[in-house]
Design a protein around this motif. Sequence first.
Motif, PDB file in Angstrom:
ATOM      1  N   VAL A 111       0.811  -1.220   0.000  1.00 48.19           N
ATOM      2  CA  VAL A 111       0.000   0.000   0.000  1.00 48.19           C
ATOM      3  C   VAL A 111       0.842   1.267   0.000  1.00 48.19           C
ATOM      4  CG1 VAL A 111      -1.964  -1.098   1.121  1.00 48.19           C
ATOM      5  CG2 VAL A 111      -0.172  -0.067   2.539  1.00 48.19           C
ATOM      6  N   LEU A 112       2.119   1.126   0.359  1.00 50.93           N
ATOM      7  CA  LEU A 112       2.996   2.296   0.477  1.00 50.93           C
ATOM      8  C   LEU A 112       4.443   1.857   0.301  1.00 50.93           C
ATOM      9  CD1 LEU A 112       2.792   5.067   3.217  1.00 50.93           C
ATOM     10  CD2 LEU A 112       4.957   3.877   2.836  1.00 50.93           C
ATOM     11  N   VAL A 113       5.213   2.667  -0.408  1.00 54.29           N
ATOM     12  CA  VAL A 113       6.657   2.442  -0.544  1.00 54.29           C
ATOM     13  C   VAL A 113       7.378   3.699  -0.082  1.00 54.29           C
ATOM     14  CG1 VAL A 113       8.578   1.980  -2.116  1.00 54.29           C
ATOM     15  CG2 VAL A 113       6.376   0.854  -2.486  1.00 54.29           C
ATOM     16  N   TYR A 114       8.293   3.545   0.880  1.00 54.72           N
ATOM     17  CA  TYR A 114       9.058   4.691   1.359  1.00 54.72           C
ATOM     18  C   TYR A 114      10.537   4.494   1.056  1.00 54.72           C
ATOM     19  CZ  TYR A 114      10.387   2.050   5.633  1.00 54.72           C
ATOM     20  OH  TYR A 114      10.898   1.133   6.526  1.00 54.72           O
ATOM     21  N   THR A 115      11.354   5.496   1.315  1.00 51.91           N
ATOM     22  CA  THR A 115      12.758   5.465   0.904  1.00 51.91           C
ATOM     23  C   THR A 115      13.670   5.966   2.018  1.00 51.91           C
ATOM     24  OG1 THR A 115      13.016   7.724   0.064  1.00 51.91           O
ATOM     25  CG2 THR A 115      11.932   6.144  -1.398  1.00 51.91           C
ATOM     26  N   GLY A 116      14.951   5.809   1.779  1.00 43.80           N
ATOM     27  CA  GLY A 116      15.948   6.444   2.634  1.00 43.80           C
ATOM     28  C   GLY A 116      16.050   7.922   2.299  1.00 43.80           C
ATOM     29  N   ILE A 117      16.699   8.670   3.202  1.00 42.24           N
ATOM     30  CA  ILE A 117      16.847  10.107   2.988  1.00 42.24           C
ATOM     31  C   ILE A 117      18.271  10.553   3.306  1.00 42.24           C
ATOM     32  CG2 ILE A 117      14.428  10.607   3.497  1.00 42.24           C
ATOM     33  CD1 ILE A 117      15.265  11.573   6.264  1.00 42.24           C
ATOM     34  N   ILE A 131      18.992   5.324   6.336  1.00 42.83           N
ATOM     35  CA  ILE A 131      18.601   4.260   5.414  1.00 42.83           C
ATOM     36  C   ILE A 131      17.767   3.225   6.157  1.00 42.83           C
ATOM     37  CG2 ILE A 131      19.363   2.557   3.732  1.00 42.83           C
ATOM     38  CD1 ILE A 131      20.150   5.402   3.022  1.00 42.83           C
ATOM     39  N   PRO A 132      16.445   3.223   5.979  1.00 38.41           N
ATOM     40  CA  PRO A 132      15.584   2.258   6.673  1.00 38.41           C
ATOM     41  C   PRO A 132      15.609   0.894   5.994  1.00 38.41           C
ATOM     42  CG  PRO A 132      14.268   3.666   5.270  1.00 38.41           C
ATOM     43  CD  PRO A 132      15.691   4.147   5.141  1.00 38.41           C
ATOM     44  N   LYS A 133      15.182  -0.126   6.737  1.00 39.67           N
ATOM     45  CA  LYS A 133      15.159  -1.486   6.208  1.00 39.67           C
ATOM     46  C   LYS A 133      13.835  -2.201   6.446  1.00 39.67           C
ATOM     47  CE  LYS A 133      20.158  -2.067   6.881  1.00 39.67           C
ATOM     48  NZ  LYS A 133      21.225  -2.850   7.571  1.00 39.67           N
ATOM     49  N   ALA A 134      12.986  -1.667   7.311  1.00 34.46           N
ATOM     50  CA  ALA A 134      11.769  -2.367   7.714  1.00 34.46           C
ATOM     51  C   ALA A 134      10.798  -2.518   6.547  1.00 34.46           C
ATOM     52  CB  ALA A 134      11.102  -1.636   8.861  1.00 34.46           C
ATOM     53  N   ASN A 135      10.265  -3.740   6.378  1.00 37.47           N
ATOM     54  CA  ASN A 135       9.317  -4.083   5.326  1.00 37.47           C
ATOM     55  C   ASN A 135       8.158  -4.862   5.909  1.00 37.47           C
ATOM     56  OD1 ASN A 135      10.075  -3.542   2.399  1.00 37.47           O
ATOM     57  ND2 ASN A 135      12.013  -4.302   3.182  1.00 37.47           N
ATOM     58  N   GLY A 136       7.071  -4.939   5.145  1.00 32.66           N
ATOM     59  CA  GLY A 136       5.994  -5.849   5.502  1.00 32.66           C
ATOM     60  C   GLY A 136       4.904  -5.206   6.322  1.00 32.66           C
ATOM     61  N   ASP A 137       4.375  -5.966   7.285  1.00 35.47           N
ATOM     62  CA  ASP A 137       3.329  -5.466   8.172  1.00 35.47           C
ATOM     63  C   ASP A 137       3.984  -4.605   9.246  1.00 35.47           C
ATOM     64  OD1 ASP A 137       1.266  -4.950   9.891  1.00 35.47           O
ATOM     65  OD2 ASP A 137       0.801  -7.045  10.348  1.00 35.47           O
ATOM     66  N   LEU A 138       3.849  -3.310   9.128  1.00 28.96           N
ATOM     67  CA  LEU A 138       4.477  -2.389  10.077  1.00 28.96           C
ATOM     68  C   LEU A 138       3.466  -1.763  11.035  1.00 28.96           C
ATOM     69  CD1 LEU A 138       7.060  -0.468   7.827  1.00 28.96           C
ATOM     70  CD2 LEU A 138       7.296  -2.667   8.998  1.00 28.96           C
ATOM     71  N   GLU A 185      -2.502  -0.270   8.386  1.00 34.87           N
ATOM     72  CA  GLU A 185      -3.493  -1.300   8.686  1.00 34.87           C
ATOM     73  C   GLU A 185      -4.115  -1.898   7.418  1.00 34.87           C
ATOM     74  OE1 GLU A 185      -5.602  -1.009  12.723  1.00 34.87           O
ATOM     75  OE2 GLU A 185      -5.945   0.951  11.796  1.00 34.87           O
ATOM     76  N   PHE A 186      -3.812  -1.319   6.257  1.00 33.41           N
ATOM     77  CA  PHE A 186      -4.452  -1.760   5.020  1.00 33.41           C
ATOM     78  C   PHE A 186      -3.594  -2.691   4.176  1.00 33.41           C
ATOM     79  CE2 PHE A 186      -7.011   1.817   6.247  1.00 33.41           C
ATOM     80  CZ  PHE A 186      -8.284   1.500   5.803  1.00 33.41           C
ATOM     81  N   GLY A 187      -2.342  -2.908   4.560  1.00 31.76           N
ATOM     82  CA  GLY A 187      -1.499  -3.805   3.771  1.00 31.76           C
ATOM     83  C   GLY A 187      -0.029  -3.635   4.075  1.00 31.76           C
ATOM     84  N   LYS A 188       0.794  -4.154   3.181  1.00 27.06           N
ATOM     85  CA  LYS A 188       2.238  -4.142   3.380  1.00 27.06           C
ATOM     86  C   LYS A 188       2.852  -2.781   3.070  1.00 27.06           C
ATOM     87  CE  LYS A 188       2.961  -9.015   2.110  1.00 27.06           C
ATOM     88  NZ  LYS A 188       3.619  -9.913   1.134  1.00 27.06           N
ATOM     89  N   VAL A 189       3.899  -2.475   3.785  1.00 26.94           N
ATOM     90  CA  VAL A 189       4.721  -1.298   3.528  1.00 26.94           C
ATOM     91  C   VAL A 189       6.088  -1.786   3.075  1.00 26.94           C
ATOM     92  CG1 VAL A 189       5.843   0.709   4.551  1.00 26.94           C
ATOM     93  CG2 VAL A 189       3.500   0.133   5.209  1.00 26.94           C
ATOM     94  N   LEU A 190       6.551  -1.337   1.922  1.00 33.51           N
ATOM     95  CA  LEU A 190       7.855  -1.752   1.383  1.00 33.51           C
ATOM     96  C   LEU A 190       8.800  -0.557   1.354  1.00 33.51           C
ATOM     97  CD1 LEU A 190       6.713  -4.096  -1.552  1.00 33.51           C
ATOM     98  CD2 LEU A 190       7.200  -4.685   0.839  1.00 33.51           C
ATOM     99  N   VAL A 191      10.091  -0.854   1.218  1.00 32.09           N
ATOM    100  CA  VAL A 191      11.098   0.193   1.324  1.00 32.09           C
ATOM    101  C   VAL A 191      12.086   0.134   0.163  1.00 32.09           C
ATOM    102  CG1 VAL A 191      12.672  -1.195   2.745  1.00 32.09           C
ATOM    103  CG2 VAL A 191      12.747   1.307   2.911  1.00 32.09           C
ATOM    104  N   ILE A 192      12.550   1.300  -0.260  1.00 34.64           N
ATOM    105  CA  ILE A 192      13.712   1.432  -1.152  1.00 34.64           C
ATOM    106  C   ILE A 192      14.862   1.853  -0.249  1.00 34.64           C
ATOM    107  CG2 ILE A 192      14.705   2.588  -3.160  1.00 34.64           C
ATOM    108  CD1 ILE A 192      12.217   1.020  -3.892  1.00 34.64           C
ATOM    109  N   PRO A 193      15.787   0.956   0.082  1.00 35.38           N
ATOM    110  CA  PRO A 193      16.840   1.279   1.059  1.00 35.38           C
ATOM    111  C   PRO A 193      17.978   2.102   0.457  1.00 35.38           C
ATOM    112  CG  PRO A 193      17.095  -0.970   0.319  1.00 35.38           C
ATOM    113  CD  PRO A 193      15.865  -0.442  -0.382  1.00 35.38           C
ATOM    114  N   LYS A 194      17.612   3.217  -0.136  1.00 35.75           N
ATOM    115  CA  LYS A 194      18.582   4.128  -0.737  1.00 35.75           C
ATOM    116  C   LYS A 194      18.153   5.564  -0.440  1.00 35.75           C
ATOM    117  CE  LYS A 194      19.501   1.200  -4.819  1.00 35.75           C
ATOM    118  NZ  LYS A 194      19.449   1.182  -6.308  1.00 35.75           N
ATOM    119  N   GLU A 195      19.107   6.481  -0.468  1.00 32.30           N
ATOM    120  CA  GLU A 195      18.780   7.899  -0.339  1.00 32.30           C
ATOM    121  C   GLU A 195      18.057   8.362  -1.602  1.00 32.30           C
ATOM    122  OE1 GLU A 195      22.373  10.037   0.094  1.00 32.30           O
ATOM    123  OE2 GLU A 195      22.965   9.081   1.959  1.00 32.30           O
ATOM    124  N   MET A 196      16.813   8.750  -1.457  1.00 34.11           N
ATOM    125  CA  MET A 196      16.039   9.235  -2.589  1.00 34.11           C
ATOM    126  C   MET A 196      15.503  10.640  -2.362  1.00 34.11           C
ATOM    127  SD  MET A 196      15.885   7.210  -5.235  1.00 34.11           S
ATOM    128  CE  MET A 196      17.587   6.696  -5.081  1.00 34.11           C
TER     129      MET A 196
END
Length: 299
Positions: A111-117, A131-138, A185-196
Amino acid sequence: MVSVIITTHNRCNLLDRAIQSVLNQIYKDFELIVVADGCTDGTDSLMKKYESEKRIQYIHYSPAKGGNYARNKGAQNSRGEFIAFLDDDDEWLPEKLELQVAKIREDPECVLVYTGIRVVYVNECIEYSSIPKANGDLSKVLLFNNIIGSTSTPLIKKSVLDNSGLFDEQLGALQDYDLWLRISEFGKVLVIPKEMVNYYNYTTGKQVSAITDRYVDAIAYINKKYSRRINNLSPEEKVIKESCDYYLLANKAMRNNNKKLSRSYFIKALRVRFRLKYLIYYVFTFTSYRTLLKFRRYI
């Protein structure tokens, strides 16, 4: 299509950099909505140079109604399958949208993709990566810490925002954190572990107690709002939650140059749950904020 929403209030000197970072994206299937929240500076004049850019929609109104209202106004006028917000004083790296769109399409439960900063403290001339790493059900992890971070990082499914609701206009702080709690609460959260994202901080050097007070009120509001989820935590997890709240307030007070208040919150955090990190940060409250930032680069 991605709907990109930039909200701004009297920052025309910074706004152009943010707009250019969107136009420079490798991924080109986007619309850009710039929402001017009661601007009285040169924002209208700046936006005139973009009148020929068909992908840009400019919304301006007066008087100012706050950042939450402005972001919601942008979202309500968007047409994209996905929505991304960008603060007017931040900027994106060119690959950001391309990587996020590819990632969110990999998993239909995402439902959402976030990135490093890249965190940039302008006045202190200090930069460091986060640089975050957490994925999945957060949904539980986020109760302890806003690991998603700034509104400038996520790409969100608009259909999920339609169900979760937009920014809570009653909140004076932590608006992004509140929204991430609902979306998770609506689904998985995934990450791009890079500075974006280049995430810029402009500290004043003045003691600003009122801003810290807004965070105190926001935490109390959020804890009441999500009391059901918090009550489902184990006794040990509730202790972690309480200490994390104090730790957040301690850091906000330190940033606002209220060292005495910062120390009091670090002491509260330590009493609830001893952590060496809290103790080290407490010691740094007797130094300058710049010294603390130098240390933060290495943890």
